[in-house]
Design a protein around this motif. Structure first.
Motif: not given
Length: 107
Positions: A39-49, A84-90
């Motif tokens: 599945e597509k998961c927004y807010g979990v990738s690192l810069a450029g990844k 999955t942890e996301s530092k920017t997700s509400p």
């Protein structure tokens, strides 16, 4: 000249065997990832990844500008995104759609 060829042959055979062993070790993982539901998961990738969709000013895969970018997604195993942890997700976890990032805490 024959001595050079004979001494290079064992080194080449060793390198070929090692390369084959490494390639075989990677194949099951790649096959499992391709065969497993994703599945597509927004807010979990690192810069450029990121895998794609990184918003204005970017083209696609590998173009996200920041870690945990809210409009950049990465494929993850189905059912794991929202855990999955996301530092920017509400919510603090990945999202199944692009989101507005939470405001950074004042220092």
């Amino acid at each position: 000249m024959t001595t050079r060829i004979q001494s290079a042959l064992p080194a080449f055979a060793l390198a070929a065997a090692l390369g084959s062993a490494l390639a075989m070790g990677a194949s099951p993982v790649q096959a499992q990832e391709k065969g497993a539901a994703q599945e597509k998961c927004y807010g979990v990738s690192l810069a450029g990844k990121n895998d794609c969709a990184a918003g204005p000013g970017t083209t696609c895969a590998g173009t996200s500008k920041t870690d945990h970018q809210a409009n950049a997604w990465k494929h993850v195993p189905a059912g794991t995104c929202t855990k999955t942890e996301s530092k920017t997700s509400p919510t603090g976890y990945g999202q199944l759609a692009a989101f507005k990032p939470k405001a950074a805490k004042a220092g």
